[in-house]
Motif scaffolding. Sequence first.
Motif, PDB file in Angstrom:
ATOM      1  N   ILE A 160       0.831  -1.193   0.000  1.00  5.02           N
ATOM      2  CA  ILE A 160       0.000   0.000   0.000  1.00  5.02           C
ATOM      3  C   ILE A 160       0.873   1.252   0.000  1.00  5.02           C
ATOM      4  O   ILE A 160       1.831   1.367   0.726  1.00  5.02           O
ATOM      5  CB  ILE A 160      -0.873   0.019   1.261  1.00  5.02           C
ATOM      6  CG1 ILE A 160      -1.745  -1.242   1.255  1.00  5.02           C
ATOM      7  CG2 ILE A 160      -1.724   1.255   1.334  1.00  5.02           C
ATOM      8  CD1 ILE A 160      -2.562  -1.420   0.029  1.00  5.02           C
ATOM      9  N   HIS A 180      -4.161  -1.976 -10.213  1.00  4.64           N
ATOM     10  CA  HIS A 180      -4.453  -2.489  -8.870  1.00  4.64           C
ATOM     11  C   HIS A 180      -4.420  -1.352  -7.850  1.00  4.64           C
ATOM     12  O   HIS A 180      -5.310  -1.221  -7.004  1.00  4.64           O
ATOM     13  CB  HIS A 180      -3.434  -3.561  -8.486  1.00  4.64           C
ATOM     14  CG  HIS A 180      -3.697  -4.143  -7.135  1.00  4.64           C
ATOM     15  ND1 HIS A 180      -4.366  -5.323  -6.948  1.00  4.64           N
ATOM     16  CD2 HIS A 180      -3.420  -3.665  -5.886  1.00  4.64           C
ATOM     17  CE1 HIS A 180      -4.475  -5.554  -5.647  1.00  4.64           C
ATOM     18  NE2 HIS A 180      -3.902  -4.571  -4.985  1.00  4.64           N
ATOM     19  N   SER A 181      -3.382  -0.526  -7.979  1.00  6.39           N
ATOM     20  CA  SER A 181      -3.222   0.576  -7.041  1.00  6.39           C
ATOM     21  C   SER A 181      -4.423   1.529  -7.137  1.00  6.39           C
ATOM     22  O   SER A 181      -4.941   2.003  -6.127  1.00  6.39           O
ATOM     23  CB  SER A 181      -1.922   1.309  -7.355  1.00  6.39           C
ATOM     24  OG  SER A 181      -1.650   2.228  -6.359  1.00  6.39           O
ATOM     25  N   GLU A 219      -7.415  -0.069  -5.516  1.00  5.91           N
ATOM     26  CA  GLU A 219      -7.208  -0.126  -4.075  1.00  5.91           C
ATOM     27  C   GLU A 219      -7.459   1.234  -3.436  1.00  5.91           C
ATOM     28  O   GLU A 219      -8.103   1.343  -2.394  1.00  5.91           O
ATOM     29  CB  GLU A 219      -5.769  -0.546  -3.844  1.00  5.91           C
ATOM     30  CG  GLU A 219      -5.447  -0.918  -2.431  1.00  5.91           C
ATOM     31  CD  GLU A 219      -4.066  -1.524  -2.388  1.00  5.91           C
ATOM     32  OE1 GLU A 219      -3.101  -0.740  -2.423  1.00  5.91           O
ATOM     33  OE2 GLU A 219      -3.947  -2.753  -2.338  1.00  5.91           O
ATOM     34  N   GLN A 220      -6.949   2.270  -4.087  1.00  8.58           N
ATOM     35  CA  GLN A 220      -7.103   3.601  -3.510  1.00  8.58           C
ATOM     36  C   GLN A 220      -8.546   4.081  -3.574  1.00  8.58           C
ATOM     37  O   GLN A 220      -9.007   4.776  -2.676  1.00  8.58           O
ATOM     38  CB  GLN A 220      -6.174   4.606  -4.209  1.00  8.58           C
ATOM     39  CG  GLN A 220      -4.702   4.321  -4.013  1.00  8.58           C
ATOM     40  CD  GLN A 220      -4.300   4.299  -2.542  1.00  8.58           C
ATOM     41  OE1 GLN A 220      -4.728   5.127  -1.766  1.00  8.58           O
ATOM     42  NE2 GLN A 220      -3.477   3.330  -2.169  1.00  8.58           N
ATOM     43  N   LYS A 244     -10.121   2.382  -0.727  1.00  7.43           N
ATOM     44  CA  LYS A 244      -9.586   2.858   0.543  1.00  7.43           C
ATOM     45  C   LYS A 244     -10.296   4.125   1.010  1.00  7.43           C
ATOM     46  O   LYS A 244     -10.450   4.356   2.202  1.00  7.43           O
ATOM     47  CB  LYS A 244      -8.095   3.144   0.370  1.00  7.43           C
ATOM     48  CG  LYS A 244      -7.301   2.927   1.621  1.00  7.43           C
ATOM     49  CD  LYS A 244      -5.854   2.982   1.289  1.00  7.43           C
ATOM     50  CE  LYS A 244      -5.044   3.241   2.538  1.00  7.43           C
ATOM     51  NZ  LYS A 244      -3.679   3.589   2.189  1.00  7.43           N
ATOM     52  N   ASN A 251      -8.467  -8.216  -7.875  1.00  9.57           N
ATOM     53  CA  ASN A 251      -7.914  -6.946  -7.393  1.00  9.57           C
ATOM     54  C   ASN A 251      -8.611  -6.513  -6.111  1.00  9.57           C
ATOM     55  O   ASN A 251      -7.973  -6.029  -5.184  1.00  9.57           O
ATOM     56  CB  ASN A 251      -8.122  -5.851  -8.452  1.00  9.57           C
ATOM     57  CG  ASN A 251      -7.014  -5.838  -9.477  1.00  9.57           C
ATOM     58  OD1 ASN A 251      -5.871  -5.634  -9.140  1.00  9.57           O
ATOM     59  ND2 ASN A 251      -7.350  -6.093 -10.727  1.00  9.57           N
ATOM     60  N   VAL A 252      -9.930  -6.679  -6.096  1.00 11.19           N
ATOM     61  CA  VAL A 252     -10.694  -6.264  -4.916  1.00 11.19           C
ATOM     62  C   VAL A 252     -10.352  -7.161  -3.733  1.00 11.19           C
ATOM     63  O   VAL A 252     -10.091  -6.693  -2.627  1.00 11.19           O
ATOM     64  CB  VAL A 252     -12.221  -6.323  -5.220  1.00 11.19           C
ATOM     65  CG1 VAL A 252     -13.037  -6.116  -3.960  1.00 11.19           C
ATOM     66  CG2 VAL A 252     -12.586  -5.284  -6.261  1.00 11.19           C
ATOM     67  N   GLU A 258      -7.729  -8.889  -3.171  1.00  9.54           N
ATOM     68  CA  GLU A 258      -6.373  -8.642  -2.681  1.00  9.54           C
ATOM     69  C   GLU A 258      -6.272  -7.326  -1.920  1.00  9.54           C
ATOM     70  O   GLU A 258      -5.431  -7.165  -1.047  1.00  9.54           O
ATOM     71  CB  GLU A 258      -5.380  -8.652  -3.846  1.00  9.54           C
ATOM     72  CG  GLU A 258      -5.127 -10.058  -4.329  1.00  9.54           C
ATOM     73  CD  GLU A 258      -4.136 -10.121  -5.480  1.00  9.54           C
ATOM     74  OE1 GLU A 258      -3.422  -9.142  -5.701  1.00  9.54           O
ATOM     75  OE2 GLU A 258      -4.107 -11.159  -6.145  1.00  9.54           O
ATOM     76  N   ALA A 259      -7.151  -6.396  -2.297  1.00  3.08           N
ATOM     77  CA  ALA A 259      -7.096  -5.086  -1.628  1.00  3.08           C
ATOM     78  C   ALA A 259      -7.640  -5.155  -0.201  1.00  3.08           C
ATOM     79  O   ALA A 259      -7.275  -4.363   0.646  1.00  3.08           O
ATOM     80  CB  ALA A 259      -7.882  -4.066  -2.434  1.00  3.08           C
ATOM     81  N   GLN A 307      -7.555  -6.175   3.161  1.00  2.42           N
ATOM     82  CA  GLN A 307      -6.575  -6.743   4.081  1.00  2.42           C
ATOM     83  C   GLN A 307      -6.712  -6.054   5.425  1.00  2.42           C
ATOM     84  O   GLN A 307      -7.118  -4.899   5.490  1.00  2.42           O
ATOM     85  CB  GLN A 307      -5.155  -6.488   3.562  1.00  2.42           C
ATOM     86  CG  GLN A 307      -4.851  -7.204   2.280  1.00  2.42           C
ATOM     87  CD  GLN A 307      -3.484  -6.822   1.749  1.00  2.42           C
ATOM     88  OE1 GLN A 307      -2.546  -6.691   2.518  1.00  2.42           O
ATOM     89  NE2 GLN A 307      -3.394  -6.627   0.462  1.00  2.42           N
ATOM     90  N   THR A 356      -0.374 -10.175   1.069  1.00  5.73           N
ATOM     91  CA  THR A 356      -0.330  -9.368  -0.153  1.00  5.73           C
ATOM     92  C   THR A 356      -0.931 -10.080  -1.353  1.00  5.73           C
ATOM     93  O   THR A 356      -1.434  -9.462  -2.250  1.00  5.73           O
ATOM     94  CB  THR A 356       1.116  -8.998  -0.522  1.00  5.73           C
ATOM     95  OG1 THR A 356       1.865 -10.182  -0.556  1.00  5.73           O
ATOM     96  CG2 THR A 356       1.677  -8.003   0.461  1.00  5.73           C
TER      97      THR A 356
END
Length: 520
Positions: free
Chosen positions: A64, A256-257, A260-261, A264, A293-294, A296-297, A299, A379
Amino acid sequence: MKLKEREKNADSPSIMTRMKTDRKPKMKNNTMPPFGALALLTVFCLVDGLPVSASAGNRVPVPIANHTLHMLLGITTDLSDTSDSSETEIETMESIAEKKEEMDEALIRVLEAKRWEEEEKFIDDDEKGGQILQEIRSSLFRFVCKICAWVLYKVFCKLMSKFFANPDQIALVQQAEKMGIPIVYLPLHRSHLDYLLITWCNWNFGLRLPHIASRGNLNLGGFGWLLRATGAFFIRRRVDPSDVGGRDALYRVVLHSYIEQLLKISLHIEFLLEGTRSRFGKALVPKHGLISNVVEAVQPNIIQDVYLVPVSYTYDNIAEGIFLNELMGIPKTRESFVGVIGEVWKEFRKSQPCGMVRMHYGRPIRLTELVPWVEEHETEVSNRALIRAIGYHAVHEAQSMMSIPSVSILSALLLNKYRDGAGRETLELDVEWLCERVLEAKREVMGWVSGVTSGEHLIEYALKFVKDAVKLDDDQIIPIRTRPQLLFLTYKRNALVPVFGFKAVIGKFQNFQEFYKGLW
Ligand SMILES: O=P(O)(O)OC[C@H](O)CO
């Protein structure tokens, strides 16, 4: 159809209002299907297409990055909020442009500081990271969304005779949104209207607008800008999952980033699970890349959970037709700005070509309900099978909510029972019988109210949508037995496959002893 009558008489909670509802939402406690494995089997039996391998298999681990795309997303955070708060002021194009450089720099800092310190190859690619981000990102503009909501309302009125959405289902999504957990909408894909409908409905019912994963083929000049402004972010059609050190790996990491963001900061996302519009009217095998992707995000201490909301729609008729050219072997022509305008214009000249349209939101499911082990991984998610199962589950849920259009009832009878045609009276009786069987299977026939609507009315209504595929001869209705017409009827008929398909499979094996003997 006696729709007014239907709305008055029906006591089902699924009776809806046109475009807007002021009914008080009631909570409905849908439960997950008790026999997950059977559901999975059904989906396997009923979907078309071949499995698509999960693209996350060789994903580069993505730690992250706190300040990654946050600056970029800071803009979208405000704009995607549909409340009228003063904090959600509309950003202008100029201010977005000013921030562009800042955003690129932010990404480059992340690339250098965190992710790929051991991967020299990537560090050389820093600028490309910024370019990829620009290629992907959406830029929701509240002002543009407001205009589009009004324009879409007018367009929908022109295209549809009725639009239904279930207040109970919407109340569940509204309640999920209040929890502050991001929502991932997982709709089936039948028409280009699909994502417009979700965005419009969310806007209309005060839900936050989702960021929609769209394929690059829709990024057409000004049209692409409009889609970005209403929440679309663009993804490439093909990414090589086996590329571990090259351009595709960089692309995957940036994507992915980005996802994830978004999650977030509790923004909602929408993925068209099947990746393409179904050409046969049946659900397709879901793609797994974006779901992974979702997963894995999510966590511990980063993104605690997400809600998955399956979505589907029922159209009497899809706006762009049923892909007859492609089904007849003519390759699809690439979308173009002029082509899209031409298609829209063509549809506008017809009177309400989509007929009745119904929107279905499934019960929001928490990801941690489906994958309790999510708390254990760090991860990389190793269990591909479970990621696939999530996709199948969402497809199954989305599909099992769908209503049956009356045109599907008529098409099924003409195709499977009366290929040589039948008199109206005979068809009317069979239509009534089939509608009742659909109700017994806990599904709805759009426009059919048991004991109120007659077979005669349903046929009269359905004929409007199959008129090119049948011949009317005195009181006879005869299907035209040429390939395009039969393909058309098949597409419509296929809406019934998920209703009766599973029963049919079980029925086939009912005499298990005989079947078992037959194996040896
Ligand atoms: O593959 P298509 O032609 O159904 O296009 C689907 C769009 O790219 C996404 O709506």
